[in-house]
Design a protein around this motif. Structure first.
Motif, short mmCIF file in Angstrom:
data_model
loop_
_atom_site.label_atom_id
_atom_site.label_comp_id
_atom_site.label_asym_id
_atom_site.label_seq_id
_atom_site.Cartn_x
_atom_site.Cartn_y
_atom_site.Cartn_z
N VAL A 114 0.84 -1.21 0.00
CA VAL A 114 0.00 0.00 0.00
C VAL A 114 0.87 1.25 0.00
N ALA A 115 1.97 1.22 0.75
CA ALA A 115 2.89 2.36 0.77
C ALA A 115 3.44 2.64 -0.63
N ILE A 116 3.82 1.59 -1.33
CA ILE A 116 4.34 1.75 -2.70
C ILE A 116 3.27 2.36 -3.59
N GLU A 117 2.03 1.88 -3.46
CA GLU A 117 0.93 2.40 -4.27
C GLU A 117 0.71 3.89 -3.98
N LYS A 118 0.77 4.27 -2.70
CA LYS A 118 0.57 5.67 -2.32
C LYS A 118 1.68 6.55 -2.88
N VAL A 119 2.92 6.05 -2.85
CA VAL A 119 4.03 6.83 -3.40
C VAL A 119 3.84 7.06 -4.90
N LEU A 120 3.44 6.03 -5.61
CA LEU A 120 3.25 6.16 -7.06
C LEU A 120 2.11 7.13 -7.38
N ILE A 121 1.02 7.06 -6.62
CA ILE A 121 -0.10 7.98 -6.84
C ILE A 121 0.33 9.41 -6.58
N LEU A 122 1.11 9.61 -5.51
CA LEU A 122 1.59 10.95 -5.18
C LEU A 122 2.56 11.45 -6.26
N LEU A 123 3.45 10.57 -6.73
CA LEU A 123 4.35 10.96 -7.81
C LEU A 123 3.58 11.34 -9.07
N ASN A 124 2.54 10.59 -9.35
CA ASN A 124 1.70 10.89 -10.51
C ASN A 124 1.10 12.29 -10.40
N LYS A 125 0.65 12.64 -9.20
CA LYS A 125 0.10 13.98 -8.99
C LYS A 125 1.18 15.04 -9.06
N LEU A 127 4.06 14.98 -10.71
CA LEU A 127 4.67 15.12 -12.04
C LEU A 127 3.63 15.27 -13.13
N ASP A 128 2.37 14.98 -12.79
CA ASP A 128 1.28 15.00 -13.77
C ASP A 128 1.62 14.13 -14.98
N ASN A 129 2.24 12.98 -14.68
CA ASN A 129 2.64 12.03 -15.71
C ASN A 129 2.51 10.61 -15.15
N PRO A 130 2.33 9.62 -16.01
CA PRO A 130 2.27 8.22 -15.54
C PRO A 130 3.59 7.79 -14.92
N VAL A 131 3.49 7.02 -13.83
CA VAL A 131 4.65 6.50 -13.13
C VAL A 131 4.42 5.01 -12.87
N ALA A 132 5.45 4.20 -13.11
CA ALA A 132 5.29 2.76 -12.91
C ALA A 132 6.61 2.14 -12.49
N ILE A 133 6.52 0.96 -11.85
CA ILE A 133 7.68 0.17 -11.46
C ILE A 133 7.66 -1.13 -12.25
N TYR A 134 8.81 -1.46 -12.85
CA TYR A 134 8.92 -2.68 -13.64
C TYR A 134 10.06 -3.53 -13.08
N SER A 135 9.89 -4.85 -13.18
CA SER A 135 10.94 -5.77 -12.74
C SER A 135 12.07 -5.79 -13.75
N SER A 136 13.16 -6.48 -13.41
CA SER A 136 14.29 -6.60 -14.34
C SER A 136 13.90 -7.34 -15.61
N ASP A 137 12.79 -8.10 -15.54
CA ASP A 137 12.29 -8.80 -16.72
C ASP A 137 11.24 -7.97 -17.46
#
Length: 627
Positions: A114-125, A127-137
């Motif tokens: 949930v903390a990770i999700e909140k950080v991404l939502i806040l970053l999205n707000k 930067l006003d841009n999509p933000v995502a985390i991807y694995s090494s694959d």
């Protein structure tokens, strides 16, 4: 505008307040000489609160700016900072304000996902841009978007350096949109990509200043999650009466290491290819006549992996039975007087009679038109793993081939050893991240162990200690407590005295750790490593007078490796802070060991301990502050 803080608010925090209480808070803000309000009207806010705010601000000459719902708070903050301060100061102030926000997420949210999700939502707000985390694959781990786009690294990837003070490294690439990429490294070699897609607004330097702590927050949360996953996976993999399910390999790093090492060993013979044996253009290693066969002793099957003679290779494709192939080969190519001994040497029943592993050769004569040439048959047999390799070569240059093959096998063993030590490193990392040991503990315990062993080697030749022994035990010493991963964390971190029941649980960790080592890969290369791993984990709490646990071993029945690790572990515990005790001074700890207050150790060990613990490098290390 002059004064103090500028308050940006939706009034959400005030929505359930009475008018009197809200007015009280406004008075307190006015005492702080607030510069103004920027408000975003929310339908859930009672109208009387807005009326009260507007009236109060008019009477006290405080500016109020009302913005629409679709306007971005962070854009306004960045704009105001940019108008008031220099670029460097604005970046710094924005960093500080975002630092408090992101730190608060970790402090107030126990669920790391949930903390990770909140950080991404806040970053999205922000930067006003999509933000995502991807694995090494390149699999999407989390995203601010409901339908994240696929991601991969393109050839045009370049380093990007924003004009701000940052500890982060960024890369930039252009696909459909510009993408800024940060590689978040975890403790165990794993990593994730944080990807900001410049879809709506162009990023500026102040944006990179603001998301500095967002990245640290995400990295910390991912590391914690990774450590928790691995601990659970270890417990599954190494369950006393069970086993790790095959699907756990996708997330269990220990399972991956163990599986890779075991597969490397099991397939040591099977993985030998003709390219390993015959280098292109190097047929002189084998002469004109050579055949290489791989035999599966369990399935009674075989494969001709190489033959100088196409007819021989073709026959192997037709003849299913290994014994039949050998008999045909002998009949076609082997001098009549040697046929019986070659058959006896190579047939399947003879190979299966081998106890464990052997390597044998037998000279014979091969028919060559009206004459013969001398050959050698060589068999490598490993009945433990149901594998064998048969090679048939010209005698005069056969030794060149053996040297080449043995060199290749040694190289393969080196790879297996590296994987073995990678596994040990991972186990130590798991101990660190579960707070079973302090971060620098494994360095200390290795240092103390090496010093003790070198003094024993010097003063007591009777032990026959080699440099290899010292190196192995030094590197394995930090995993002596790996069995504690099965001890509940609340017991390990209990500040007071343990109950008898709790102590009984703790005393199981040598048995658990020893059992874990028995799951390590077994073979000639790892035989000594497995022996020391088992001895250290099981017996490091035994004492010379038989008062230790779990087996109550006495005197020299306790392996030397466990005696040494047990002593340095006791010493390190004394000079370290623990939940149940304070740190003792070096001199006091040494005297307690010598007095037998931590259990009895042999006179030889105490003699060496007294010497090495008085050396400057030992004392300097013992006086380091705990981290």
């Amino acid at each position: 505008m002059v004064g103090g803080e500028l308050l940006l608010t939706s009034l959400k925090v005030f929505e359930k307040m009475s008018e009197e209480m809200f007015l009280f808070h406004l008075e307190e803000l006015n005492k702080k000489k607030i510069s103004g309000f920027i408000i975003k009207r929310n339908e859930s806010i009672p109208s009387y609160l807005l009326d009260t705010l507007f009236k109060f601000c008019e009477e006290n000459h405080i500016p109020v700016l009302e913005i629409s719902q679709n306007q971005n708070y962070f854009r306004i903050i960045k704009y105001i900072l940019g108008q008031i301060y220099s670029k460097e100061a604005a970046n710094r102030l924005y960093f500080v304000s975002m630092h408090d926000i992101f730190s608060g997420i970790l402090l107030n949210e126990s669920n790391l996902n949930v903390a990770i999700e909140k950080v991404l939502i806040l970053l999205n707000k922000m930067l006003d841009n999509p933000v995502a985390i991807y694995s090494s694959d390149y699999d999407c781990y989390a995203s601010s978007e409901e339908e994240p786009v696929s991601f991969n690294i393109e050839n045009g990837l370049k380093r990007y350096i924003p004009e701000v003070i940052t500890k982060q490294q960024y890369f930039i690439q252009k696909r459909e949109y510009v993408e800024y990429i940060n590689k978040m490294q975890l403790f165990d070699g794993r990593y994730f990509y944080l990807v900001i897609t410049e879809k709506n607004n162009q990023l500026n330097d102040i944006d990179f200043a603001g998301m500095e702590d967002a990245i640290l927050t995400l990295q910390f949360a991912l590391m914690r999650l990774s450590a928790e996953e691995e601990t659970m996976a270890i417990n599954r993999c190494l369950e006393r009466d069970g086993f790790c399910s095959r699907n756990a390999v996708n997330h269990c790093r220990v399972h991956k290491v163990l599986l890779d090492v075991q597969n490397t060993f099991n397939n040591k013979l099977e993985n030998i290819k003709v390219s390993d044996l015959i280098r292109p253009g190097k047929d002189e290693y084998f002469g004109r006549f050579y055949v290489v066969l791989k035999v599966n002793l369990k399935k009674n099957s075989y494969e001709c992996v190489y033959s100088h003679n196409q007819d021989v290779y073709d026959q192997s494709e037709i003849i299913d039975s290994y014994d039949e192939f050998i008999k045909n080969y002998v009949n076609w190519f082997v001098y009549e007087s040697d046929q019986e001994k070659i058959e006896s040497f190579l047939l399947l029943n003879e190979l299966k009679k081998v106890d464990s592993c052997i390597e044998e050769d037998l000279p014979y004569r091969r028919l060559n038109k009206d004459s013969y040439i001398w050959m050698e048959a060589k068999k490598y047999v490993d009945t433990d793993n149901h594998k064998a390799i048969i090679t048939l070569h010209n005698n005069k240059i056969f030794q060149n081939n053996i040297v080449s093959m043995e060199q290749e096998l040694r190289n393969k063993e080196k790879v297996m050893l590296k994987q073995y030590w990678d596994m040990v490193t991972l186990l130590v990392a798991v101990l660190n991240h579960n707070n079973v040991v302090d971060k620098e503990y494994h360095d200390d315990i290795s240092f103390y162990t090496e010093q003790m062993y070198r003094q024993l080697q010097k003063d007591y030749p009777k032990y026959g200690i080699t440099d290899e022994d010292i190196e192995i035990v030094t590197h394995l010493a930090p995993i002596h407590d790996i069995g504690k991963v099965r001890v509940p964390i609340e017991i390990l971190n209990k500040p007071g005295k343990l109950t008898k029941e709790e102590m009984d649980i703790v005393k199981q960790h040598p048995l658990v750790g020893a059992e874990m080592t028995q799951r390590f890969p077994k073979g000639l290369t790892t035989e000594k490593l497995n022996q020391y791993s088992y001895e250290i984990c099981r017996h490091h709490h035994e004492r010379y007078d038989g008062t230790g646990y779990p087996d109550g071993l006495k005197g020299e029945d306790i392996p030397l490796s466990a005696q040494v690790v047990g002593l340095v572990d006791a010493y390190d515990a004394l000079i370290s802070v623990r939940p149940y005790k304070k740190k003792l001074e070096h001199d006091q700890a040494v005297q307690m060991i010598l007095n037998g207050e931590c259990g009895k150790f042999s006179d030889e060990l105490l003699h060496c301990f007294k010497k090495v613990s008085s050396q400057n490098n030992w004392i300097k290390r013992s006086e380091r502050e705990d981290v």
